[in-house]
Each structure stands twice: as structure tokens, then as C-alpha cells.
Write an enzyme that holds these catalytic residues in place. Sequence first.
Site, PDB file in Angstrom:
ATOM      1  N   CYS A1140      62.868 -13.308  -9.818  1.00 29.57           N
ATOM      2  CA  CYS A1140      63.795 -13.962  -8.901  1.00 29.57           C
ATOM      3  C   CYS A1140      63.160 -15.172  -8.228  1.00 29.57           C
ATOM      4  CB  CYS A1140      64.282 -12.977  -7.842  1.00 29.57           C
ATOM      5  SG  CYS A1140      62.956 -12.224  -6.875  1.00 29.57           S
ATOM      6  N   VAL A1141      61.820 -15.173  -8.114  1.00 30.70           N
ATOM      7  CA  VAL A1141      61.137 -16.314  -7.507  1.00 30.70           C
ATOM      8  C   VAL A1141      60.125 -16.929  -8.463  1.00 30.70           C
ATOM      9  CG1 VAL A1141      61.444 -15.620  -5.101  1.00 30.70           C
ATOM     10  CG2 VAL A1141      59.507 -14.708  -6.406  1.00 30.70           C
TER      11      VAL A1141
END
Length: 1172
Positions: A1140-1141
Amino acid sequence: MFPTFTGNSRRARNVNLSGQRTVNPFTSTSWTPSASAATSRSVAQAQAERQHRQHERERLKAALRVQRSWRGHRARRNFRVSCRELFDQLYDTPAPDAAHVEQRSVRAVPLVLAAYEPSRPEDQGRLARVAQDLLQTKFHAFASGAIEPSRMIKLARLLVATLDRLDTSDTQSQTRIFLETLEVVLRTRPQSLAPVLSRYYRVLGRYCRQIDQTSQLLDLIRRVVVAPLAATQAPATFTQTAYREFALSFLTQHDMALFECNLDSFAAGVDTNRLSESLLAAAPEEPKTAESQAALLWLLAHFIALQRAKKQQALNSLFPKALYLLLSLSANQIRAGFSAPDSRGLTETQEVEEVSHQALAPYVSKQLASLIDKGEISGLLDKLTSETSASEFQDAGFLAGYILTLIYCFPTLGDDIRMRLYLEDIYTREGRVPAVRFFFNAMTKTSIFSAIVSNEDATLDVLRHKRPVTESTTDSKWHREWRTVLLFLELYVFVLRLMDDDDFFSGLSSPGGVVETSPSRLRSSGLSLGELKRLTLFLKHLGFTLYYNAAQLPEAAAGPASKDLSNLDDFLASPTIQRKSSVDAAHPNKALSFVITAGIDFNAFRDLVTGAMRMLYERDSRRPFLPRLHWLMTSKFDMEGFLSAVVLEEQRQHALREAGEEDDDQPDEDAMEIDEHVNFTFAGQRRSRHAQMERLKAQQRKAARDRMLAAIGPKLEILRNMPFVIPFETRVQIFRQFIHLDKERRRGGNIDPDRWRMWVISQHGGGFDHNSPGRNIISRHHAQIKRGQIFSDAMNEFWELESGLKEPIQITFVDEFGIQEAGIDGGGVTKEFLTSVTKEAFTQDQRLFVTNNKNSHYPNSCAIDQQKEALREARITEDSDAWRESMTDLLRQYEFLGRLIGKCMYEGILIDISFAGFFLLKWTSAGADTYRANINDLHELDEELYQGMLRLKSYPGDLSDLALDFTITDQVSLPNSPVRTVTRNLIPNGDNIAVTNENRPLYISYVARHRLAVQPRAQTRAFLRGLGMIIDPAWLSMFNQTELQRLVGGDSSEIDVEDLRRHTIYSGVYSIGDDGEEHPTIKIFWEVLRGLAAGERRDVLKYVTSTPRAPLLGFGQLDPPFSIRDAGQDQERLPSASTCVNLLKLPQYRTAKVLKSKLLYAVTSGAGFDLS
């Protein structure tokens, strides 16, 4: 005080020359009559008396005129009475012999001519007796000079007038006598009928309509119809007049059953060459009313029927020209009668419907439809190309105009016409060649082709070419050459749809496009590589000028504001009729109109050029055959400032569109309710004039706005219609910049999600009040999503947002027990949500999308049918609310999935989903709906069906033995259930049309069209509607199918490790210190990554970022950036990642061997994902 400065105190004398006493108006009262009032009364009385005297004089003159008229009428009446009495005395006693009959006719003819009144039945009987005498004596009284020849003119006029008044059902004997008399008049002195030829043929037309086909008058009527045309003793001018009136007064009449059912006998006396010549000389006026439109259609139908009836007569070159003239004049009425609800694009994107042509009479429809028969087209080609001439291509321009008009007149049969022409061989000096190659050769011989290919800067001058004053408006060399070009493009686009890659590439090495000793029709119609280079150069230079310099072309800037088909001037261009406006008359050297032929105005002209160019480009982008930089035209722009210039144009256009949207909304809705062809049907004549005017005004406003948009954004027009002339990297930058500008407009300049949320609260109120408008807006962009049902939850939460999905969203994941997962969505959770929801929808749910053998996704073509079948099994009726709700929900899922893909592109989030090329092509044409299915796209959809079509295309035997028809079988059963199918027509009445060797190309084309465009139409349109809510379709049109896939999923080329290293962020122990040196483990990591195979590198990238491909413009565009953080010193621990990051958590390995083994183990096993 003195009134003057003369020094004299004596008052000056006041002299009144008006004849009235001077009265102080302030001393007069209403009850005291003044002298002035009396004077006015006297003047008024004098005027009244003068008018009375004038009226009396006029009364007296009128009385004298009435009396004179009455005396004249009485004298004429008495004279007629006396003449009738004398006439009756002549016939009281029968004539004993022929001599007495002749003597009686000499005396009777002047009497009947003087006394005759057509409305009196008694006079009709007297005229019949005289006519019988003349027939009995074979007009000897006229031949001998006993009766003046001039009296025959009046006799002919009276005979025609009497026939016009007779009732054909009651007076058969008198009708026969009068017709026989006229026949003799035409044989002895035909010019006597010249003044009444028009009425003569109108009367005969009525008789042909009213008299029964079995009537004994048939042969007599046939003789009198053709008698003026075959009058040998008449001067040439009479024959010309006779043929003109035969065409305009007789052939224009409707439902002449006697003529139509006995056409062969009538045609024997008609010289179609002279008839064609008279039509070309007469130049019929364009129809203005419903009656004149119908008359022109009947003229055309009868003209075609006469030519077909004279099969033994060689086709003369004047007939096609006259036919072209009539077709051009009535093109829009014919199109209205033969059109499906939506003209040219219908067959590519809409379901086939049974269309009944009620607008045209059956006889007219039958005759018009015969024009597209193979024999008709073949005969026309043979005649026009077999004659020896100075140039074998001199008739190509006319032939092209005729075929283009046919294509326009018969929109639903356009492919049949193209196929007929495609199958023909045309005679040249080198022998017979395929029609495609003939028109290609003709096109390359034109001056416009040579000028545009050789010099790209000459295109504007060619398009603005000024004709000589003596040259016809629409039959100039300029027009003839463009017609040749456009017909070749029509044919070549048709051939490209039928060609697979093997056919296309088979002729690239041969100068003539042919490499086999006995090539197939398709391969013999192909072009060589050198010819394709010249053709693409021509199209590229021409298309660029048509878009970039549109404002400098008078016809584009001041052309017809709307396609209102009631105005034939906007669409019509015949070779013999010159239509000049006042502007043309004042400026004879004005640039030529882009109305090349019927139905092809500037926009159609440009669309055809662009369509052919894009088809060649799409084939080259899929399998390159042209040089790598062949399509670029960067020399035409200042590339350093191109990006900023395009952005400025987009801002101007956006402002103009916003200003015009409010005014255009309502008129456009009204226009939707009015059929495009309403002015050419009889029902349309009764349509509200106000509604038509409102529609016209709306179209004019829209056209004016579109022209303004094109004028202020020429670079944008190029990007939307010819994006390949600009480098791909530049277009990607423009695409991202457009999105950035859109975010700024929508978010009030606050791109960052948190700043946007604060701005919303400040604009709409909020603070700590959870029920405030600002809080409500933000809450609508927040959702709780349960893992395992991500797509359904997302749709329930975000469906109502529509285009509001562009704004930042916040996601909170909930596990299977309903417990919220820890973490704050700072952008990473949103990325995980988007990648997860698309993965679930595309890979786990095979109901909406399916994959081909290359794992590329496209909408499930059977989804609609399967849903209907499931509802039927559940005993839900089609007219129920449950049925409609279920079908609506299915299409909403497609639309929402389109929005999600658009959201990923909008936020720059790459997803590991591959789409089929034919499906991506529909993205690029979503705004204009211009996708055209072809057999190559079928290869991606269904390999088995594709191979079957190839075998059918090359089948050597007689296809009629296979008992195929124009139908197709679709599967409607649900997966894992007994197979159920339904048979559908590919074309109207397709189940009754057999597939033959001749029409097999159409069958293959229609199968591809059905599978690729018709069957998945509803699903595709729903998906594209959702995608268009987030991403402007004009932005997508800047890319081809391959580039769109890179835009969605990233660059599939080799991963640039050094670029990734330059844009990587380190944290924790791995943070770079003041010395600028990397941590030893980081150095080992990059050393290991460089040593991995290409596939292993992509696996590592996918493990960290969820996609195996790099961003298009390099890893500097990756958001969030690629990051590495330490994960302790345990040498046995595996690396983990937070996709997600884009974060890799890497333990501090000491050796490259350990790091490589642990990294590959983690990547291949998928272990180690967590939210730490």
C-alpha cells in the site's frame, strides 16, 4: 419694451398669406366654433366631394366595362349557339359517301373549334363526331389545304383538354376516338402538339394510373405515349421538348400500373440515350416540397426501369451521368427510406433490427434497390472502362462520385455496395485489375495526391485551391480528383476490415502488392510497402491540415451549421447543376466547397480520411511495418513549449464549454426527439415547424461552438484525432497534466487529500458538527470495506458519488469478524483498496470479465444473455420490476468497474491487469464511437472461431454446399449448466440469405462485428460510461491500444535498476547519513537485484508495489515512492512488504547469497505481508 433693436417703436405689419383669419388659439373655446374650424370643415367637404366625383367616374367606367363584357359574352354565346345549330344541321342527315364526309368535316371543323367548350358533354360529342370524320378521311381536308394547318394546333389543344376532363371509366369510346385522332396529328403534323406537350403527358399519366391493365386501350395508349418521341417529321427542337416533357411530366407520376406492368412494350419506343441527354440538359430543380420530392423519386424509378427494360441496347455513357444527377438530387430522400435508425455507424455498434422501408413506394424501392445488383455495377464498370480514351482514368472521378452517392443513399447496404465493387475487375491497358488497385492507381495519378505526398506544406494550398471562373462549381477537376481519393479510401477501409495479418503482409515486398502466382482476391487487392508509405504520408499530411488548419479553411469555418437534411444545398453536388450563393456570385474565385458529392461534406470528408489513417496506424502499432519515426510530425511544432501550449488550449476550451453548456442543454434534448430524416418523410411534413426550428438553432449553436473550440485548440484537435504525430512520452506528460488541472478545478486548488478535506469544511461548514454539509461530503467519500466482498461493498458505498469518485477517498478495512483493521489511510490503504477491488472483480469474478488464451481481459459477451436466462429459470417475467432491476444492476456493476479503472488512472496507481487489444481500442474511440470490428480483432477474442473464419475464407469449393446462412448461434446458458443456445440474424432477414462464394467476405465481417461489437455492446457501453465519468474520453483518444495498456499497468520493458535506485527512499537504519554512503545491506541489495533475471526483477517489483511494471515516465513517477526500511538483524527472517505504501522491509543481511535466497523465497511464496 421695443420688440426689435431698430429703434422704431411702430409695430411691424403682419401679412397673412394663408387665406385664414388670424385667431389666438388661447382665446378659442370648445363651445365657440372658431373661424379656423370652419375653414378646416370647408377643406374636408371639398375633399369629400372630389372623392365622390372620382368614385362616380370609376363607377361609370366599371359599368361600361361590364356592359361591354356582357355584350361580348352575349355575342360569343349567340355565336356559339349559331355555330352549334349549323353544326347540328350538318350532321342531321348522314353523309352518303366519303366525299360528303370530307366536305362536311371542312365545314364542321371551324364550327366546332369556334363553339367548343370542354366542360359541355354535348360539345364533347360534337368534337368526337368531327374527329371520327377526320379519321375516316385520313385528315385529307388538312392535307389538301381545305382547312388551314394552323387550325390543327387548336384542334390538338382541344383534344388534350377534353381527354383531361373525360372519366376513363364511362367514356371508353370517346377516349379511343380522341387518342386515335391525336396519334394521327402527331404523325402528320407533330409540332402542333408542342404548346401542350406538358399537359398531354400529364393526361396520359393519369390514364396509365386509372385504366385497367387488361383494357383494350393498352396498345393505343402505348402508341400515343411514344409517338412524340418517335416523330420523324418534327424538327429536332420538338423531339428534345418531347423527351423533356416525357421525363418531367410523365415519368414523374406515381403508380402508373399500366405503364409499369407493360414496361417492355413502352420502352421499345424510347431512346434512353436521348432521354438521358434531355435530363442532363433540363437539369431538374431540387425538390422543395413533399410532392416534388415524391415526383423526383418516381422519375428516378421509371428511368431505371426503362434502362433495365432495354437490355439489348448497349449502356450509353449518358445514362450513368443522368442517373448520377437524379441520385444526387434525391439522395437524402432515398437515404431516409432505406436507413436504419442510425446511419453509417449502426452496423458496427448496434444490434441488427428488422427494418421496413415504408417511406418509399414498393415500386420505387424495388427499382432503387436494383442499382446495387452485381450486374448493374459490373455493367457500369465495363462500359466506362472498356472504351479507348486518352486516359484510362478519365472516368474514375465520375464513377467514384456515382458509387459514393450509392453508398450514401443506401446506408444499411453500404457494405454490399463496397463488396460488389471490391469483387470487380476493371479493364486497363495492362489488363483487368481489382477495383481497389484501379482506384489506387487512379488516385496516385491525381495532382492533389502528388502535391500532398511530395510536400506536407502544400496541403493547405491544395485544399484552398481556387477554380477558374469558367469551371463548374461541383464538376471541377478538383472535385473529380477528390471523389477518386474518397472512393479508394472507402474501398480500402472495407478491405482492411477483411484482411488478416497474413493477407496484409503478404504483399508488402512486391511493387504491385502481389507475391503469389494465383493470389486470393484479398491479397491481390493489397499494397506494397512503398505504396503504403506513400499512402500514409498522404493521409498524414492531409489529416494534419484538416485538423490543425481547420480555421483557415473557409468551408470548415463557415460551412453548414447543421446536418439539416431539408436543405439539399448543404449536402448536394451534382455534376450538371451549379448552385451559387450571393457570396459565390460576388467572388467567383472563392475556395471550392468540400461538398465532394451527395452526403460528403467537410466533416464526413475529414472523418473518412481520419478513419483510414487510424486503421493503418493501429495495424502498424500492433505489428510494425513502417519505419519507427514514420508517423511523427514534431517538426510542425515547437516541442519545447508544446506541453504548456496544449495546457493553455485545454483551459480555454474548458472555459468555453462551461459557458455554452447551460444554453445547449435544453435545445439538445429537444433535438433528440426529432428524427434526423423527418423532413424527407410525409409524416415529417406535418411535424411542428417550431420544433424543427429549435432543433436547427440548437445544431447551429453546437456547430458554432465546436468550430470555436477547434479554432482555439488546434493542437488539442491533433492530439485527439492524430495523437501518433506526437511522441508517446510527451502525450503521457500531457495526460498527467490534464488530470492535475482537473484536480485543481474540482478541489479548489487543494491537491493534497487532507488540505482538500479542510477546504471542504471551510467552504461548506463543519467543524465539530457532524451533521454539517461539509462533514456529509467528506463522509460520503469514506467507506468501511469488508475483506472478501470488497467489490460489492465498494459499489454500495461509492455508487452515488458518480464523478465525485475523483475526489480523495478514505478506506477502513474490516476483517471477517467485523473488526476494523489498524492503520490510518494516508493514501496507502486507498491504493491497496483499488488494487484489491480490481483484482477481485477481474480475476476472482469471471462473471463480468473473461480472459483469452493470453490472459487478457474483456467483457463477458454472454453476461446479458446469461442473466436473462437465470431470471427465466427463476420464473421472473421480462415486464416485471425484478427483471428490470436485475438487468440494471448488472450494467451498473460494469459501469462502476469502469469508474474504478478510471480512478486508478486518475490517481496514477498501476494495476496488474492486462486488457485485450480490441477492448482497449473501444476506449480510444469511446467519445466518437468509431470502433470498427475486423477479423484480426477476432483473433484475440476467440482463436477457434478465428481459425474457422480463415478456413471459410480460403475454402476452395462451393460454399452453398455448406448450407450456411447469415445467422449466428449465441450461448445463453449459465456456466456449469447444460448448454443452451439461441440463433440470431446477422443482418435483417439473414436466415433467408445463403452464404455464397461471392458474399462470404460480408459474412466473415458480420460474424466479427457481432462477436466483437454487437453482442457485448451493452456491457461495453456501461463500462466506458463509467470510465468516461473519471477520465475524459478525449484524453484516452490520445493513445493507441498498446499505449493504453502501458498507461493502466505500467511499462512492460526491461526494469531500469539504476533509475529505481535513484528514486528509492531509505528509512530506519538504512537512512543515508552525512557521508552520503549507503548501508552495506543496501549495496548488497542493489548488487543482487542487478544480477537477477528480468522475470525475477519483475517479481520483486510486484512484491513491493503490487505491479510488475515500471511507471511510464520512470520510477520518479511512482507514488508513494519505492522505499526500503530495516527489519532487524535476524538472518533467518524473510523480507516483507507493504504494497500500500510501496515499502520493502529488509533485514540486515550480511551476504549477497543469503539476501538473494531469502528475497526470492519471499517473493515466490508471497510470504511476509503485514501492516507494520
